[in-house]
Write a protein that holds these residues in place. Structure first.
Motif, mmCIF file in Angstrom:
data_model
loop_
_atom_site.group_PDB
_atom_site.id
_atom_site.type_symbol
_atom_site.label_atom_id
_atom_site.label_comp_id
_atom_site.label_asym_id
_atom_site.label_seq_id
_atom_site.Cartn_x
_atom_site.Cartn_y
_atom_site.Cartn_z
ATOM 1 N N UNK A 130 -8.681 -2.547 2.428
ATOM 2 C CA UNK A 130 -7.526 -1.480 2.314
ATOM 3 C C UNK A 130 -6.773 -1.916 3.658
ATOM 4 N N UNK A 131 -7.284 -2.084 4.749
ATOM 5 C CA UNK A 131 -6.482 -2.497 5.986
ATOM 6 C C UNK A 131 -5.671 -4.094 5.592
ATOM 7 N N UNK A 132 -6.181 -4.765 4.876
ATOM 8 C CA UNK A 132 -5.357 -5.767 4.520
ATOM 9 C C UNK A 132 -4.363 -5.480 3.651
ATOM 10 N N UNK B 2 -2.839 -4.607 15.727
ATOM 11 C CA UNK B 2 -1.267 -4.427 15.201
ATOM 12 C C UNK B 2 -1.808 -3.304 14.181
ATOM 13 N N UNK B 3 -2.683 -2.921 13.505
ATOM 14 C CA UNK B 3 -2.804 -1.971 12.706
ATOM 15 C C UNK B 3 -2.638 -0.468 13.269
ATOM 16 N N UNK B 4 -3.136 -0.351 14.690
ATOM 17 C CA UNK B 4 -3.116 0.904 15.490
ATOM 18 C C UNK B 4 -1.512 0.868 15.922
ATOM 19 N N UNK C 88 1.159 -11.360 9.280
ATOM 20 C CA UNK C 88 0.209 -12.383 9.665
ATOM 21 C C UNK C 88 -1.120 -11.735 9.754
ATOM 22 N N UNK C 89 -1.323 -10.478 10.377
ATOM 23 C CA UNK C 89 -2.552 -9.847 10.442
ATOM 24 C C UNK C 89 -3.369 -9.558 9.054
ATOM 25 N N UNK D 216 -8.066 -9.028 8.568
ATOM 26 C CA UNK D 216 -8.181 -7.687 9.017
ATOM 27 C C UNK D 216 -9.176 -7.078 9.789
ATOM 28 N N UNK D 217 -10.220 -7.868 10.257
ATOM 29 C CA UNK D 217 -11.282 -7.692 11.074
ATOM 30 C C UNK D 217 -11.242 -8.117 12.466
ATOM 31 N N UNK D 218 -10.232 -9.063 12.867
ATOM 32 C CA UNK D 218 -10.004 -9.647 14.067
ATOM 33 C C UNK D 218 -9.366 -8.396 14.638
ATOM 34 N N UNK D 219 -10.047 -8.560 16.098
ATOM 35 C CA UNK D 219 -9.578 -7.443 17.198
ATOM 36 C C UNK D 219 -8.054 -7.378 17.172
#
Length: 138
Positions: free
Chosen positions: A9-11, A81-83, A68-69, A73-76
């Motif tokens: 979902x995040x990706x 970037x998601x926040x 790019x993120x 998606x699990x990388x800090x």
């Protein structure tokens, strides 16, 4: 299993942000007055043009970061970037809603954009909070 679902979902949300915000940012860089006219039916001139282009550059940068993120998606850094994308969506949702209300609610494109940013923000918040709970074992 839950973490994998949250990552997917995040990706997807980051990919969506990458596309939408890059297009919006480029549009504001090229024609900030057109953006104001489309959203609010009003003109923009003078310093507003420069501010619109600066905002467009910021939105373009966010779009590139999201794009790019999405691959990790699990990388800090990607979670950061998601926040940031969440914060942008919340601020944009509220700003567009207030501007539309000030115009008497007559700006349908601004209302629609506000709702879109609100929905993306709500889904992002759910995914980010679900990710946090899944990684702590709760």
């Amino acid at each position: 299993m839950r973490i994998m679902n949250e990552s997917l979902w995040l990706a997807r949300l980051l990919g969506l942000g990458g596309i939408l915000e890059t297009v919006a940012g480029l549009g504001l860089l090229v024609d900030p007055a057109g953006g104001a006219s489309t959203l609010f039916g009003s003109s923009m001139e003078g310093p507003g043009i420069a501010i619109g282009r600066i905002g467009g550059g910021g939105i373009l940068a966010l779009g590139i970061a999201c794009w790019l993120a999405r691959k990790t998606p699990e990388a800090p850094a990607s979670v950061g970037v998601a926040w940031a994308y969440l914060a942008y969506n919340v601020v944009t949702c509220i700003t567009l809603a207030c501007a539309s209300a000030a115009l008497g609610g007559s700006s349908l494109p601004a209302v629609g954009a506000s709702v879109l940013h609100g929905v993306v923000g709500a889904v992002l918040l759910g995914v980010l909070l679900g990710r946090g709970l899944a990684t702590t074992g709760s």
